[in-house]
Design a protein around this motif. Sequence first.
Motif, short mmCIF file in Angstrom:
data_model
loop_
_atom_site.label_atom_id
_atom_site.label_comp_id
_atom_site.label_asym_id
_atom_site.label_seq_id
_atom_site.Cartn_x
_atom_site.Cartn_y
_atom_site.Cartn_z
N ASP A 139 1.03 -1.14 0.11
CA ASP A 139 0.30 -0.19 0.26
C ASP A 139 0.84 1.21 -0.32
O ASP A 139 0.86 2.05 1.08
CB ASP A 139 -0.77 -0.05 1.13
N GLN A 141 0.69 4.33 -1.06
CA GLN A 141 0.30 5.81 -0.91
C GLN A 141 -0.23 5.69 0.92
O GLN A 141 -0.11 6.78 1.38
CB GLN A 141 -1.40 6.09 -1.82
N GLY A 142 -0.72 4.55 1.05
CA GLY A 142 -0.95 4.46 2.87
C GLY A 142 0.72 4.13 3.49
O GLY A 142 0.38 5.12 4.63
N TRP A 143 1.46 3.50 2.83
CA TRP A 143 3.08 3.99 4.10
C TRP A 143 3.40 4.99 3.64
O TRP A 143 3.71 5.68 4.43
CB TRP A 143 3.53 3.10 3.81
N ASP A 145 1.21 8.64 2.69
CA ASP A 145 0.54 8.77 4.31
C ASP A 145 1.65 9.25 5.64
O ASP A 145 1.13 9.87 6.47
CB ASP A 145 -0.84 8.92 3.92
N LYS A 146 1.99 7.51 5.68
CA LYS A 146 1.98 7.69 7.54
C LYS A 146 3.73 7.62 7.52
O LYS A 146 4.27 7.36 8.54
CB LYS A 146 1.71 6.12 8.09
#
Length: 162
Positions: A139, A141-143, A145-146
């Motif tokens: 992921d 984009q998810g990582w 973002d974090k």
Amino acid sequence: MLVDLWGGGDAGWKKVTELFRNMKVLNRSSLVFQGVGNGEYPLGISLEYAGPMWAAGGAPVKVIYPDDGTFAAMEGVAIIKDDPNPESAKAFVDFVNAKATREMILKATFRRPTRSDVDLTKLPGGMPPMSQIKLLKYDEQGWTDKRTQTLERIKDIIQDSR
């Protein structure tokens, strides 16, 4: 990738923490292959291109791919929107992406091309085609973002495990 592979969330982070407690974190990938080549470490984790590069230089190292999978991030080149010289930019992108150029780059740097018409098995490094490597879902984009929180957590894990 490892957090997600090992269950995600707290369960995944727990296993990542255990891994970090049992490994040495180095500040250059070259130190991974130097240490493996010298017998200081039985195993090293690094970027794919570094293994064939060190092996081509005579180091007794071999690249293996995890049975449970790995992650591949492609490098890229693009034309910037509203580029004042779009024809020159397009010519450069076409040159960089040409088969002969990608083969030349692979021979010099062992960096995997994204082209599917390059026979990696017949070029220096002897890399397997991507079709033979198990890829994990990632992921991005998810990582991304974090990213700040993740880097902070990794820093804490490294500090706490030393």
